[in-house]
Design a protein around this motif. Sequence first.
Motif, PDB file in Angstrom:
ATOM      1  N   LYS A   9       0.838  -1.211   0.000  1.00 27.88           N
ATOM      2  CA  LYS A   9       0.000   0.000   0.000  1.00 27.88           C
ATOM      3  C   LYS A   9       0.864   1.250   0.000  1.00 27.88           C
ATOM      4  O   LYS A   9       0.574   2.229  -0.702  1.00 27.88           O
ATOM      5  N   TRP A  10       1.949   1.245   0.784  1.00 26.15           N
ATOM      6  CA  TRP A  10       2.855   2.394   0.834  1.00 26.15           C
ATOM      7  C   TRP A  10       3.522   2.591  -0.529  1.00 26.15           C
ATOM      8  O   TRP A  10       3.651   3.715  -1.015  1.00 26.15           O
ATOM      9  N   GLU A  11       3.937   1.478  -1.139  1.00 28.56           N
ATOM     10  CA  GLU A  11       4.589   1.558  -2.442  1.00 28.56           C
ATOM     11  C   GLU A  11       3.635   2.103  -3.496  1.00 28.56           C
ATOM     12  O   GLU A  11       4.015   2.949  -4.318  1.00 28.56           O
ATOM     13  N   GLU A  12       2.395   1.621  -3.475  1.00 28.01           N
ATOM     14  CA  GLU A  12       1.411   2.065  -4.465  1.00 28.01           C
ATOM     15  C   GLU A  12       1.097   3.552  -4.301  1.00 28.01           C
ATOM     16  O   GLU A  12       1.011   4.293  -5.290  1.00 28.01           O
ATOM     17  N   LYS A  13       0.947   3.983  -3.055  1.00 27.97           N
ATOM     18  CA  LYS A  13       0.583   5.380  -2.794  1.00 27.97           C
ATOM     19  C   LYS A  13       1.696   6.346  -3.202  1.00 27.97           C
ATOM     20  O   LYS A  13       1.438   7.475  -3.621  1.00 27.97           O
ATOM     21  N   SER A  14       2.944   5.910  -3.119  1.00 26.52           N
ATOM     22  CA  SER A  14       4.071   6.796  -3.437  1.00 26.52           C
ATOM     23  C   SER A  14       4.611   6.603  -4.847  1.00 26.52           C
ATOM     24  O   SER A  14       5.521   7.330  -5.260  1.00 26.52           O
ATOM     25  N   ALA A  15       4.060   5.666  -5.605  1.00 23.63           N
ATOM     26  CA  ALA A  15       4.623   5.317  -6.919  1.00 23.63           C
ATOM     27  C   ALA A  15       4.611   6.486  -7.890  1.00 23.63           C
ATOM     28  O   ALA A  15       5.516   6.622  -8.734  1.00 23.63           O
ATOM     29  N   ALA A  16       3.601   7.359  -7.794  1.00 23.55           N
ATOM     30  CA  ALA A  16       3.508   8.482  -8.732  1.00 23.55           C
ATOM     31  C   ALA A  16       4.705   9.429  -8.612  1.00 23.55           C
ATOM     32  O   ALA A  16       4.992  10.198  -9.539  1.00 23.55           O
ATOM     33  N   LEU A  17       5.397   9.368  -7.491  1.00 21.56           N
ATOM     34  CA  LEU A  17       6.548  10.253  -7.297  1.00 21.56           C
ATOM     35  C   LEU A  17       7.696   9.934  -8.253  1.00 21.56           C
ATOM     36  O   LEU A  17       8.540  10.790  -8.508  1.00 21.56           O
ATOM     37  N   PHE A  18       7.745   8.712  -8.767  1.00 19.23           N
ATOM     38  CA  PHE A  18       8.799   8.395  -9.736  1.00 19.23           C
ATOM     39  C   PHE A  18       8.675   9.297 -10.964  1.00 19.23           C
ATOM     40  O   PHE A  18       9.659   9.854 -11.443  1.00 19.23           O
ATOM     41  N   ASP A  19       7.441   9.431 -11.462  1.00 18.64           N
ATOM     42  CA  ASP A  19       7.229  10.294 -12.622  1.00 18.64           C
ATOM     43  C   ASP A  19       7.444  11.760 -12.251  1.00 18.64           C
ATOM     44  O   ASP A  19       8.032  12.525 -13.026  1.00 18.64           O
ATOM     45  N   GLN A  20       6.975  12.128 -11.066  1.00 16.96           N
ATOM     46  CA  GLN A  20       7.133  13.523 -10.625  1.00 16.96           C
ATOM     47  C   GLN A  20       8.605  13.881 -10.492  1.00 16.96           C
ATOM     48  O   GLN A  20       9.040  14.943 -10.958  1.00 16.96           O
ATOM     49  N   PHE A  21       9.360  12.992  -9.879  1.00 18.00           N
ATOM     50  CA  PHE A  21      10.770  13.278  -9.700  1.00 18.00           C
ATOM     51  C   PHE A  21      11.513  13.210 -11.031  1.00 18.00           C
ATOM     52  O   PHE A  21      12.416  13.996 -11.296  1.00 18.00           O
ATOM     53  N   GLY A  22      11.102  12.281 -11.879  1.00 19.58           N
ATOM     54  CA  GLY A  22      11.731  12.163 -13.190  1.00 19.58           C
ATOM     55  C   GLY A  22      11.500  13.364 -14.072  1.00 19.58           C
ATOM     56  O   GLY A  22      12.288  13.639 -14.981  1.00 19.58           O
ATOM     57  N   ALA A  23      10.425  14.115 -13.792  1.00 26.59           N
ATOM     58  CA  ALA A  23      10.125  15.308 -14.589  1.00 26.59           C
ATOM     59  C   ALA A  23      11.108  16.436 -14.328  1.00 26.59           C
ATOM     60  O   ALA A  23      11.105  17.451 -15.036  1.00 26.59           O
ATOM     61  N   THR A  24      11.960  16.280 -13.311  1.00 25.38           N
ATOM     62  CA  THR A  24      12.961  17.304 -13.001  1.00 25.38           C
ATOM     63  C   THR A  24      13.837  17.587 -14.209  1.00 25.38           C
ATOM     64  O   THR A  24      14.184  18.738 -14.487  1.00 25.38           O
ATOM     65  N   SER A  25      14.220  16.521 -14.915  1.00 28.78           N
ATOM     66  CA  SER A  25      15.043  16.677 -16.115  1.00 28.78           C
ATOM     67  C   SER A  25      15.011  15.364 -16.880  1.00 28.78           C
ATOM     68  O   SER A  25      14.756  14.299 -16.289  1.00 28.78           O
ATOM     69  N   PRO A  26      15.257  15.404 -18.183  1.00 23.49           N
ATOM     70  CA  PRO A  26      15.324  14.151 -18.946  1.00 23.49           C
ATOM     71  C   PRO A  26      16.379  13.196 -18.384  1.00 23.49           C
ATOM     72  O   PRO A  26      16.184  11.972 -18.376  1.00 23.49           O
ATOM     73  N   GLU A  27      17.509  13.759 -17.920  1.00 28.63           N
ATOM     74  CA  GLU A  27      18.580  12.925 -17.369  1.00 28.63           C
ATOM     75  C   GLU A  27      18.122  12.192 -16.111  1.00 28.63           C
ATOM     76  O   GLU A  27      18.496  11.038 -15.872  1.00 28.63           O
ATOM     77  N   THR A  28      17.298  12.876 -15.313  1.00 29.52           N
ATOM     78  CA  THR A  28      16.789  12.253 -14.090  1.00 29.52           C
ATOM     79  C   THR A  28      15.862  11.092 -14.427  1.00 29.52           C
ATOM     80  O   THR A  28      15.943  10.016 -13.826  1.00 29.52           O
ATOM     81  N   ALA A  29      14.958  11.307 -15.382  1.00 26.64           N
ATOM     82  CA  ALA A  29      14.039  10.242 -15.798  1.00 26.64           C
ATOM     83  C   ALA A  29      14.812   9.042 -16.329  1.00 26.64           C
ATOM     84  O   ALA A  29      14.482   7.883 -16.034  1.00 26.64           O
ATOM     85  N   GLN A  30      15.865   9.311 -17.113  1.00 28.60           N
ATOM     86  CA  GLN A  30      16.686   8.221 -17.643  1.00 28.60           C
ATOM     87  C   GLN A  30      17.396   7.464 -16.527  1.00 28.60           C
ATOM     88  O   GLN A  30      17.495   6.233 -16.554  1.00 28.60           O
TER      89      GLN A  30
END
Length: 341
Positions: free
Chosen positions: A311-332
């Motif tokens: 449940k904790w993993e599912e609730k926080s999973a969207a942060l991967f995309d949010q954090f990756g949006a910082t820069s293309p290099e971060t997403a990669q």
Amino acid sequence: MTQGKKRVARRQLLQLGAAALATPALMRSAWAQDKFVCKIAHSEAIGSPFTNAFDKWVVMLNERSEGRIEAQHFPASQLGGLAQLLEMSRIGTIQVTAAGPDSEEAIAPEIAATAGAPGFIYKNEAHVDAVLQGDIGQEISQIARDKTGVEFIAYGEVGFRHLLTKDPVTDLDSLQGVKLRVPEVRIWVDFWKTLGANPTPLPYSEQYSALSTGVIDGLDSDYFSVLGFKWHEQARNVLPTYHWFLPKAIRMNAAWLDGLPADLQDLCRSSAREVFAEQRSINRAGADQALEDLKAAGCVVHPFPEDEKAKWEEKSAALFDQFGATSPETAQMIAKIRALG
């Protein structure tokens, strides 16, 4: 011998004598120029496997360099808090500190991803090793060099982090609104906000007093630090969440390192890798015992079932995309890390 020849001979003798007397001084001067002071300062607890590794590294640097390096060790925030130490290592006031790669978020967010952003990114310790002891580890060291003026010459770890709270936290419901100390780093704040806690950024060195005065209700940390800094005296409930794995980059000022003779540069890098490979093994072997020591000290360890963790993993999973949006290099970088798991 004429008087003139005697005077010339006497001058030559005096000159030779002066040169002979000066030679040891010149040798001492050359030796002094070859001695490089290496101040090592960090915020880890005295007696922790991490600090013990630094103790060993100091001895190794001094002995293997045959005194050409004078390594000095200042643990437990003796020279300042983490933010200060990071800046000091960048400008060269100190030569070495240790911090999670997430500390570079503002300058190089793609590096921050390797510290586990935004939580639950590492599956296990083997996954950590595949990332940091391989190509990604070398890549982020070069990025750090280019963008921050430090080189990550090795990677230690304090391991997986867990919750320590005054009142029991056993699930998402009981986590809501809990004031948790977090580092002064955005990704940590976002993670706990997403899960419903009330994250409170504070310097590492202020956690004991913040617990004792009620500024915070708890914190997340590895077991060794909880014991070393005696935070369990103020909060006695442990939830083994394994939500964050914190590697520690051994950060050496690049300009200072580049100023060393080639053999000493090699010594700094190779000895750091040797010592902190051993530190990782010791840390992993000792984590279970550290938890038993917390139990013996009066802490209550609450179960954290896999379905609750999911449940904790599912609730926080969207942060991967949010954090990756910082820069293309971060997403990669995030994608590369997750692909190795």
